[in-house]
Design a protein around this motif. Structure first.
Motif, PDB file in Angstrom:
ATOM      1  N   ALA A 231       6.734  14.378   4.198  1.00 10.67           N
ATOM      2  CA  ALA A 231       8.136  14.057   3.846  1.00 10.67           C
ATOM      3  C   ALA A 231       8.025  14.100   2.076  1.00 10.67           C
ATOM      4  N   THR A 232       9.428  14.304   1.680  1.00 12.95           N
ATOM      5  CA  THR A 232       9.501  14.312   0.120  1.00 12.95           C
ATOM      6  C   THR A 232       9.377  12.805  -0.047  1.00 12.95           C
ATOM      7  N   ARG A 233       8.857  12.501  -1.193  1.00 12.57           N
ATOM      8  CA  ARG A 233       8.600  11.165  -1.732  1.00 12.57           C
ATOM      9  C   ARG A 233      10.142  10.272  -1.637  1.00 12.57           C
ATOM     10  N   GLU A 234      11.155  10.814  -2.043  1.00 13.02           N
ATOM     11  CA  GLU A 234      12.234  10.169  -1.775  1.00 13.02           C
ATOM     12  C   GLU A 234      12.988   9.939  -0.465  1.00 13.02           C
ATOM     13  N   ARG A 235      12.388  10.593   0.496  1.00 10.53           N
ATOM     14  CA  ARG A 235      12.742  10.480   1.840  1.00 10.53           C
ATOM     15  C   ARG A 235      11.728   9.471   2.659  1.00 10.53           C
ATOM     16  N   ALA A 236      10.538   9.607   2.269  1.00  9.85           N
ATOM     17  CA  ALA A 236       9.327   8.941   3.050  1.00  9.85           C
ATOM     18  C   ALA A 236       9.869   7.349   3.153  1.00  9.85           C
ATOM     19  N   ASN A 237       9.999   6.905   4.510  1.00 14.05           N
ATOM     20  CA  ASN A 237      10.118   5.533   4.868  1.00 14.05           C
ATOM     21  C   ASN A 237       8.931   4.738   4.525  1.00 14.05           C
ATOM     22  N   CYS A 238       9.232   3.535   3.982  1.00 12.11           N
ATOM     23  CA  CYS A 238       7.956   2.409   3.538  1.00 12.11           C
ATOM     24  C   CYS A 238       8.059   1.435   4.660  1.00 12.11           C
ATOM     25  N   VAL A 239       6.777   1.029   4.753  1.00 18.78           N
ATOM     26  CA  VAL A 239       6.508  -0.161   5.449  1.00 18.78           C
ATOM     27  C   VAL A 239       6.372  -1.346   4.994  1.00 18.78           C
ATOM     28  N   ASP A 240       7.371  -2.169   5.389  1.00 19.98           N
ATOM     29  CA  ASP A 240       7.594  -3.530   4.927  1.00 19.98           C
ATOM     30  C   ASP A 240       6.207  -4.369   4.985  1.00 19.98           C
ATOM     31  N   GLU A 391       4.046   4.402  -2.566  1.00 18.38           N
ATOM     32  CA  GLU A 391       3.154   4.842  -3.406  1.00 18.38           C
ATOM     33  C   GLU A 391       1.994   5.499  -2.755  1.00 18.38           C
ATOM     34  N   GLU A 392       1.189   6.158  -3.361  1.00 19.73           N
ATOM     35  CA  GLU A 392      -0.022   6.802  -2.646  1.00 19.73           C
ATOM     36  C   GLU A 392      -0.902   5.625  -2.262  1.00 19.73           C
ATOM     37  N   GLY A 393      -1.349   5.880  -0.764  1.00 20.79           N
ATOM     38  CA  GLY A 393      -1.986   4.762  -0.335  1.00 20.79           C
ATOM     39  C   GLY A 393      -1.516   3.770   0.447  1.00 20.79           C
ATOM     40  N   ASP A 394      -0.018   3.828   0.353  1.00 22.95           N
ATOM     41  CA  ASP A 394       0.802   3.040   1.231  1.00 22.95           C
ATOM     42  C   ASP A 394       0.714   3.238   2.448  1.00 22.95           C
ATOM     43  N   PRO A 395       0.836   2.527   3.654  1.00 20.07           N
ATOM     44  CA  PRO A 395       0.606   2.984   4.854  1.00 20.07           C
ATOM     45  C   PRO A 395       1.742   3.919   5.323  1.00 20.07           C
ATOM     46  N   CYS A 396       1.424   4.891   6.136  1.00 17.99           N
ATOM     47  CA  CYS A 396       2.412   5.910   6.852  1.00 17.99           C
ATOM     48  C   CYS A 396       3.140   5.055   7.679  1.00 17.99           C
ATOM     49  N   PHE A 397       4.542   5.513   7.823  1.00 17.17           N
ATOM     50  CA  PHE A 397       5.409   4.849   8.806  1.00 17.17           C
ATOM     51  C   PHE A 397       5.217   5.089   9.972  1.00 17.17           C
ATOM     52  N   LYS A 398       4.493   6.471  10.388  1.00 17.17           N
ATOM     53  CA  LYS A 398       4.480   6.867  11.612  1.00 17.17           C
ATOM     54  C   LYS A 398       3.156   6.152  12.325  1.00 17.17           C
ATOM     55  N   CYS A 399       1.867   6.332  11.468  1.00 13.18           N
ATOM     56  CA  CYS A 399       0.811   6.014  12.185  1.00 13.18           C
ATOM     57  C   CYS A 399      -0.190   4.841  11.368  1.00 13.18           C
ATOM     58  N   GLY A 400       0.302   4.376  10.129  1.00 11.72           N
ATOM     59  CA  GLY A 400      -0.129   3.262   9.456  1.00 11.72           C
ATOM     60  C   GLY A 400      -1.375   3.700   8.604  1.00 11.72           C
ATOM     61  N   ALA A 401      -1.835   5.012   8.681  1.00 10.38           N
ATOM     62  CA  ALA A 401      -2.854   5.351   7.920  1.00 10.38           C
ATOM     63  C   ALA A 401      -2.567   5.480   6.330  1.00 10.38           C
ATOM     64  N   ALA A 402      -3.435   5.532   5.480  1.00  7.30           N
ATOM     65  CA  ALA A 402      -2.944   5.325   3.947  1.00  7.30           C
ATOM     66  C   ALA A 402      -2.204   6.818   3.506  1.00  7.30           C
ATOM     67  N   VAL A 403      -1.108   6.880   2.907  1.00  2.00           N
ATOM     68  CA  VAL A 403      -0.364   8.306   2.691  1.00  2.00           C
ATOM     69  C   VAL A 403      -1.198   8.942   1.506  1.00  2.00           C
TER      70      VAL A 403
END
Ligand code: ATP
Ligand code: MG
Length: 572
Positions: A231-240, A391-403
């Motif tokens: 996703a574009t960075r502006e679009r990417a959901n964040c995991v709280d 941010e780079e390294g934050d968890p992926c909102f789909k699978c949790g791996a580092a983005v």
């Protein structure tokens, strides 16, 4: 084409304003020329590349059943007023008046115009689905035109609009365009990533951007290697971060003299940034409210796109607040603003703050902060949603791996518009039972001139451009080493005629220049195959060299022709 006759002026010097390879090389290679900031013209070689790209786009659009039309650049304001975008579009739109004071714009895009055409001429389900496109000049008075063709104020776009009976039909049309785009960018020789894109505050559902990978790209791409999230960075959901289960402690006001920034406060109070609340204050225009306070955790950054979407306002209707003016009306205090004690102001709180406990925030009192601030007990919001930047390294909102992050140039975008324009502009059709139904739309853009620049970004070296054969202005350049030598001239002429008769696009460098100059120019303008006719011409031997390789092969004229044809057939 004989180069002695060709209108071509290459530059040895790098133009000062050009910062990135595509801009520098397109100017140096004499392909484009600047008229004023963000406005460029195409010289013969550049025009040929443009046409190659346009034709690839045309072929793939036509294959999917889309039909080409051509609408005007001038558009009447009334159409944009109907859709509501005359206001929404903001200062990027070039507006003008005719002699009778009637308002117009130079089209930045054509949703309204295409919807207007179709609503007047389509009335039955039998006429649907329909996909119309054009390749046409667009105008956007960009705030920061830069990088040459990459972000210009006049540029060439292919824009297509699909019209379907229902959402299922739209899904199909969208898929077809998505596939066409993959083929188009593959054929253009681009390495790209397709990413989910923001659909904006103004309606619509799915959208994807096609981003050509490049360090100079303005799109920040966020992707996951474990799953298919991109996703574009502006679009990417964040995991709280998970909610904190600690007890709520007693709210306290503490002195923090002169400690205005998060960094100063955490040092002074010996806290972690994660235990603080950051305030961002905005003024908005033409809305029912005038001020917005956004709150996120102290270690996070605000995602402006998410905030704008949450508020449902256009990008140009918001700016950072003037602290003094805001203070009088809302009770904010520069450097000491927190969510408690604010009035007359829309409060937007990042979802992560809801589950966090005992945080430190400004006290809305000079030189004071509050500690043990808790959402629900101490403050509430008008809107709670994800407004933070991933941010780079934050968890992926789909699978949790580092983005991971990459940069890309947005060369195309596909968009499910749904009924936004057909509803506001009354584009209806009658179904089998003569019931009136609203048309469901999609729109699909490719920046043709930006694609040209993106190709150069990915295909160049220190000596110049290296065009993929599919878009090269000419496939072959024949360089005559010594034009005073009759044998060389004759052999070159023979090869030139032969290639032309086979339909190969070929340049003959018959200029009275030193070979070094000719080779330099050939490299700069990026012709994929160079055939040099020199000393061995008397034995019928020429040198065959690809722009992308250092290897020089000696071949007979027939062998050279054969290699050229097979290369064009495999890559063209
Ligand atoms: P950006 O985010 O880069 O401003 P956009 O999202 O506003 O682009 P669209 O409205 O989707 O662009 O336009 C379709 C295509 O037109 C884009 O994918 C891009 O390739 C191209 N394009 C948009 N603006 C420009 C520009 N100023 N100069 C050159 N090409 C552009
Ligand atoms: Mg876009």
């Amino acid at each position: 084409m004989r180069m002695s006759k060709m209108y071509l002026r290459t530059l040895r010097e790098v133009p000062a304003e050009a910062e990135i390879p595509s801009h520098i090389l397109l100017l140096r290679a004499g392909m484009i020329r600047k008229l004023v900031s963000g406005v460029y013209g195409f010289m013969p070689l550049g025009k040929r590349v443009l046409q190659k790209i346009e034709n690839i786009v045309r072929e793939e659009m036509d294959k999917k059943g889309a039909q080409e039309i051509l609408m005007s650049a001038i558009q009447p304001a009334e159409l944009w007023q109907e859709s509501g975008r005359w206001y929404e579009y903001g200062p990027e739109m070039w507006r003008l008046k005719d002699r009778n004071d009637r308002e117009f714009c130079l089209g930045p895009t054509h949703e309204e115009v295409f919807t207007d055409i179709v609503r007047n001429e389509v009335d039955s389900y039998r006429q649907l689905p329909l996909n119309l496109y054009q390749i046409q000049t667009k105008y956007r008075d960009e705030q920061r035109p830069r990088f040459g063709l990459m972000r210009s104020r006049e540029f060439i776009m292919k824009d297509a609009y699909s019209f379907d009976r229902d959402w299922e039909g739209l899904d199909k049309s969208y898929q077809e365009m998505y596939e066409a785009y993959e083929t188009i960018f593959d054929r253009c020789g681009l390495e790209y990533r397709v990413v989910e894109a923001d659909t904006g505050a103004m309606g619509g559902s799915d959208s994807h951007e096609f981003c050509a990978l490049s360090e100079f790209g303005e799109s920040e791409i966020c992707y996951c290697e474990k799953c298919d999230m991109a996703a574009t960075r502006e679009r990417a959901n964040c995991v709280d971060d998970p909610a904190d289960s600690s007890e709520m402690l007693e709210l306290e006001t503490v002195k923090t003299p002169g400690k205005k920034t998060i960094a100063e406060v955490v040092e002074y109070l010996k806290l972690d940034e994660k235990q603080t609340i950051k305030a961002l204050l905005f003024e908005v225009f033409d809305q029912e409210y005038k001020y917005v306070a956004a709150f996120i955790r102290g270690d996070r950054e605000l995602n402006m796109t998410k905030l704008i979407n949450a508020l449902g306002i256009p990008e140009h209707a918001i700016q950072f607040a003037d602290e003094d003016a805001m203070s009088k009306e809302t009770g904010s205090v520069g450097g000491f603003t927190g969510p408690i004690g604010l009035r007359n102001c829309k409060i937007v709180v990042d979802s992560e703050l809801v589950g966090a406990k005992n945080l430190c925030a400004g006290a809305c009192l000079a030189d004071h902060h509050m500690i043990n601030v808790n959402y629900g007990r101490d403050y509430k919001a008008d809107i709670v949603t994800d407004i933070k930047l991933i941010e780079e390294g934050d968890p992926c909102f789909k699978c949790g791996a580092a983005v991971k992050f990459a940069r890309g140039i947005e060369v195309g975008q596909v968009f499910k518009l749904g009924t936004k324009y057909s509803e506001s502009m009354h584009a209806y059709y009658k179904d089998e039972n003569m019931n009136e139904k609203v048309i469901v739309m999609g729109c699909y853009g490719i920046g043709i001139s930006r694609t040209l620049a993106a190709i150069v970004e990915q295909h160049h070296d220190e000596n110049g451009i290296i065009w993929p054969i599919s878009v090269a202005p000419y496939a072959v350049i024949i360089t005559i080493v010594n034009i005073g030598d009759e044998v060389q001239n004759n052999l070159a002429e023979q090869l030139y005629q032969k290639l032309q008769s086979l339909g190969v696009e070929v340049l003959l460098d018959d200029r009275n220049e030193r070979p070094g100059v000719k080779f330099k120019d050939a490299d700069l303008i990026g012709i994929p195959i160079r055939v040099t006719v020199g000393k061995k011409a008397k034995d019928g031997i020429v040198e065959y060299k690809l722009r992308s390789s250092d290897e020089i092969l000696e071949k007979s004229v027939d062998e050279a022709v054969e290699s050229i044809i097979s290369l064009i057939e495999s890559k063209g």
